[in-house]
Write a protein that holds these residues in place. Structure first.
Motif, PDB file in Angstrom:
ATOM      1  N   LYS A 109       0.830  -1.216   0.000  1.00 17.07           N
ATOM      2  CA  LYS A 109       0.000   0.000   0.000  1.00 17.07           C
ATOM      3  C   LYS A 109       0.857   1.256   0.000  1.00 17.07           C
ATOM      4  O   LYS A 109       0.561   2.222  -0.710  1.00 17.07           O
ATOM      5  N   ILE A 110       1.918   1.238   0.777  1.00 18.51           N
ATOM      6  CA  ILE A 110       2.812   2.403   0.777  1.00 18.51           C
ATOM      7  C   ILE A 110       3.477   2.546  -0.587  1.00 18.51           C
ATOM      8  O   ILE A 110       3.570   3.655  -1.130  1.00 18.51           O
ATOM      9  N   GLN A 111       3.901   1.446  -1.175  1.00 13.86           N
ATOM     10  CA  GLN A 111       4.498   1.500  -2.512  1.00 13.86           C
ATOM     11  C   GLN A 111       3.500   2.011  -3.540  1.00 13.86           C
ATOM     12  O   GLN A 111       3.845   2.789  -4.427  1.00 13.86           O
ATOM     13  N   PHE A 112       2.254   1.602  -3.428  1.00 17.69           N
ATOM     14  CA  PHE A 112       1.200   2.086  -4.315  1.00 17.69           C
ATOM     15  C   PHE A 112       1.034   3.598  -4.182  1.00 17.69           C
ATOM     16  O   PHE A 112       0.977   4.327  -5.177  1.00 17.69           O
ATOM     17  N   LEU A 113       0.941   4.078  -2.948  1.00 12.73           N
ATOM     18  CA  LEU A 113       0.757   5.507  -2.723  1.00 12.73           C
ATOM     19  C   LEU A 113       1.914   6.322  -3.302  1.00 12.73           C
ATOM     20  O   LEU A 113       1.710   7.361  -3.927  1.00 12.73           O
ATOM     21  N   VAL A 114       3.129   5.829  -3.117  1.00 17.86           N
ATOM     22  CA  VAL A 114       4.317   6.547  -3.580  1.00 17.86           C
ATOM     23  C   VAL A 114       4.530   6.378  -5.084  1.00 17.86           C
ATOM     24  O   VAL A 114       4.687   7.365  -5.813  1.00 17.86           O
ATOM     25  N   ASN A 115       4.511   5.144  -5.555  1.00 18.55           N
ATOM     26  CA  ASN A 115       4.883   4.868  -6.943  1.00 18.55           C
ATOM     27  C   ASN A 115       3.766   5.095  -7.957  1.00 18.55           C
ATOM     28  O   ASN A 115       4.026   5.555  -9.060  1.00 18.55           O
ATOM     29  N   ALA A 123       4.769  12.592   2.887  1.00 23.78           N
ATOM     30  CA  ALA A 123       3.348  12.782   3.180  1.00 23.78           C
ATOM     31  C   ALA A 123       2.673  11.496   3.659  1.00 23.78           C
ATOM     32  O   ALA A 123       1.561  11.537   4.180  1.00 23.78           O
ATOM     33  N   ILE A 124       3.345  10.373   3.493  1.00 22.37           N
ATOM     34  CA  ILE A 124       2.751   9.091   3.873  1.00 22.37           C
ATOM     35  C   ILE A 124       2.430   9.044   5.363  1.00 22.37           C
ATOM     36  O   ILE A 124       1.362   8.593   5.762  1.00 22.37           O
ATOM     37  N   ALA A 125       3.330   9.525   6.187  1.00 19.61           N
ATOM     38  CA  ALA A 125       3.092   9.523   7.638  1.00 19.61           C
ATOM     39  C   ALA A 125       1.835  10.308   7.988  1.00 19.61           C
ATOM     40  O   ALA A 125       1.032   9.865   8.811  1.00 19.61           O
ATOM     41  N   LYS A 126       1.655  11.440   7.354  1.00 20.12           N
ATOM     42  CA  LYS A 126       0.470  12.258   7.637  1.00 20.12           C
ATOM     43  C   LYS A 126      -0.805  11.550   7.184  1.00 20.12           C
ATOM     44  O   LYS A 126      -1.826  11.588   7.873  1.00 20.12           O
ATOM     45  N   ILE A 127      -0.751  10.884   6.039  1.00 19.86           N
ATOM     46  CA  ILE A 127      -1.921  10.150   5.542  1.00 19.86           C
ATOM     47  C   ILE A 127      -2.295   9.040   6.510  1.00 19.86           C
ATOM     48  O   ILE A 127      -3.463   8.884   6.873  1.00 19.86           O
ATOM     49  N   ILE A 128      -1.306   8.260   6.934  1.00 22.29           N
ATOM     50  CA  ILE A 128      -1.589   7.148   7.845  1.00 22.29           C
ATOM     51  C   ILE A 128      -2.068   7.665   9.200  1.00 22.29           C
ATOM     52  O   ILE A 128      -2.961   7.089   9.811  1.00 22.29           O
ATOM     53  N   THR A 129      -1.507   8.771   9.657  1.00 21.07           N
ATOM     54  CA  THR A 129      -1.914   9.327  10.952  1.00 21.07           C
ATOM     55  C   THR A 129      -3.348   9.839  10.917  1.00 21.07           C
ATOM     56  O   THR A 129      -4.121   9.593  11.841  1.00 21.07           O
ATOM     57  N   THR A 130      -3.717  10.537   9.843  1.00 21.38           N
ATOM     58  CA  THR A 130      -5.053  11.136   9.792  1.00 21.38           C
ATOM     59  C   THR A 130      -6.125  10.178   9.292  1.00 21.38           C
ATOM     60  O   THR A 130      -7.287  10.320   9.655  1.00 21.38           O
ATOM     61  N   GLY A 136      -6.091  -0.562   5.772  1.00 22.15           N
ATOM     62  CA  GLY A 136      -6.884  -1.781   5.840  1.00 22.15           C
ATOM     63  C   GLY A 136      -7.685  -2.046   4.586  1.00 22.15           C
ATOM     64  O   GLY A 136      -8.313  -3.094   4.440  1.00 22.15           O
ATOM     65  N   LEU A 137      -7.670  -1.102   3.660  1.00 20.75           N
ATOM     66  CA  LEU A 137      -8.417  -1.267   2.417  1.00 20.75           C
ATOM     67  C   LEU A 137      -7.690  -2.204   1.460  1.00 20.75           C
ATOM     68  O   LEU A 137      -6.472  -2.295   1.466  1.00 20.75           O
ATOM     69  N   SER A 138      -8.445  -2.837   0.609  1.00 20.14           N
ATOM     70  CA  SER A 138      -7.870  -3.707  -0.413  1.00 20.14           C
ATOM     71  C   SER A 138      -7.312  -2.860  -1.547  1.00 20.14           C
ATOM     72  O   SER A 138      -7.982  -1.946  -2.044  1.00 20.14           O
ATOM     73  N   LEU A 139      -6.087  -3.185  -1.955  1.00 21.03           N
ATOM     74  CA  LEU A 139      -5.498  -2.474  -3.096  1.00 21.03           C
ATOM     75  C   LEU A 139      -6.351  -2.686  -4.342  1.00 21.03           C
ATOM     76  O   LEU A 139      -6.695  -1.733  -5.043  1.00 21.03           O
ATOM     77  N   ALA A 140      -6.692  -3.933  -4.621  1.00 20.97           N
ATOM     78  CA  ALA A 140      -7.418  -4.263  -5.850  1.00 20.97           C
ATOM     79  C   ALA A 140      -8.854  -3.760  -5.836  1.00 20.97           C
ATOM     80  O   ALA A 140      -9.347  -3.247  -6.846  1.00 20.97           O
ATOM     81  N   GLU A 141      -9.514  -3.889  -4.717  1.00 24.04           N
ATOM     82  CA  GLU A 141     -10.939  -3.557  -4.665  1.00 24.04           C
ATOM     83  C   GLU A 141     -11.248  -2.110  -4.291  1.00 24.04           C
ATOM     84  O   GLU A 141     -12.300  -1.598  -4.667  1.00 24.04           O
ATOM     85  N   ASN A 142     -10.362  -1.463  -3.550  1.00 26.96           N
ATOM     86  CA  ASN A 142     -10.684  -0.133  -3.036  1.00 26.96           C
ATOM     87  C   ASN A 142      -9.743   0.983  -3.468  1.00 26.96           C
ATOM     88  O   ASN A 142     -10.187   2.110  -3.589  1.00 26.96           O
ATOM     89  N   LEU A 143      -8.486   0.677  -3.656  1.00 29.23           N
ATOM     90  CA  LEU A 143      -7.528   1.762  -3.889  1.00 29.23           C
ATOM     91  C   LEU A 143      -7.156   1.955  -5.351  1.00 29.23           C
ATOM     92  O   LEU A 143      -7.076   3.088  -5.809  1.00 29.23           O
ATOM     93  N   ARG A 144      -6.941   0.866  -6.066  1.00 23.95           N
ATOM     94  CA  ARG A 144      -6.568   1.002  -7.491  1.00 23.95           C
ATOM     95  C   ARG A 144      -7.782   1.374  -8.311  1.00 23.95           C
ATOM     96  O   ARG A 144      -8.866   0.829  -8.111  1.00 23.95           O
ATOM     97  N   PRO A 145      -7.611   2.290  -9.258  1.00 24.58           N
ATOM     98  CA  PRO A 145      -8.726   2.620 -10.151  1.00 24.58           C
ATOM     99  C   PRO A 145      -9.148   1.398 -10.964  1.00 24.58           C
ATOM    100  O   PRO A 145      -8.317   0.570 -11.310  1.00 24.58           O
TER     101      PRO A 145
END
Length: 146
Positions: A109-115, A123-130, A136-145
């Motif tokens: 997930k971190i690699q997805f957000l960055v790459n 900015a990753i720390a701020k995203i995870i903190t807030t 906990g989301l699925s990369l395939a079902e929730n995060l990837r377009p």
């Protein structure tokens, strides 16, 4: 922790293995490790354990061992660049962060957000903190377009 019998019963309903844990060998070292390594106050530790009793079963070892707790803390500090305060806040919001697999869940997930989304690593720390639930989301079902 000052946990009453009603709360213990509730914890046992959601995590039946608690009844088999030894106070001196499992429960106390785990609670001490969470409190010291995350800088938790007693009331925050109580809140955390009541929300996710299964954390008591997490391997903690000592501060120099490669325990599950140490690996997760090291991961968030090094790869997500989170400081103690950010990590503590994120875990208090989303205790399940401590139970996700580093290799199959957190790191991808971190690699997805960055790459793929070109989010600056700082900015990753701020995203995870807030919004720690994002981890906990699925990369395939929730995060990837789609």
């Amino acid at each position: 922790l000052q946990v009453g019998s009603r709360e213990i019963f509730g914890m046992l309903k959601t995590h039946s293995r608690l009844s088999g844990y030894d106070t001196a060998n499992n429960i106390r070292p785990t609670l001490d490790a969470f409190q010291s390594r995350l800088g938790l106050k007693s009331r925050d530790l109580r809140k955390l354990i009541l929300r996710m009793p299964s954390l008591i079963g997490m391997g903690v070892g000592d501060e120099t061992s490669s325990s599950a707790l140490n690996r997760k803390i090291d991961f968030f500090r090094k790869e997500a660049k989170m400081n103690e305060s950010q990590l503590r806040d994120a875990i208090m919001r989303q205790p399940s962060l401590m139970q996700y697999s580093i290799e199959s869940s957190l790191r991808p997930k971190i690699q997805f957000l960055v790459n793929e989304l070109s989010i600056c690593p700082s900015a990753i720390a701020k995203i995870i903190t807030t919004a720690p639930a994002i981890m906990g989301l699925s990369l395939a079902e929730n995060l990837r377009p789609k």
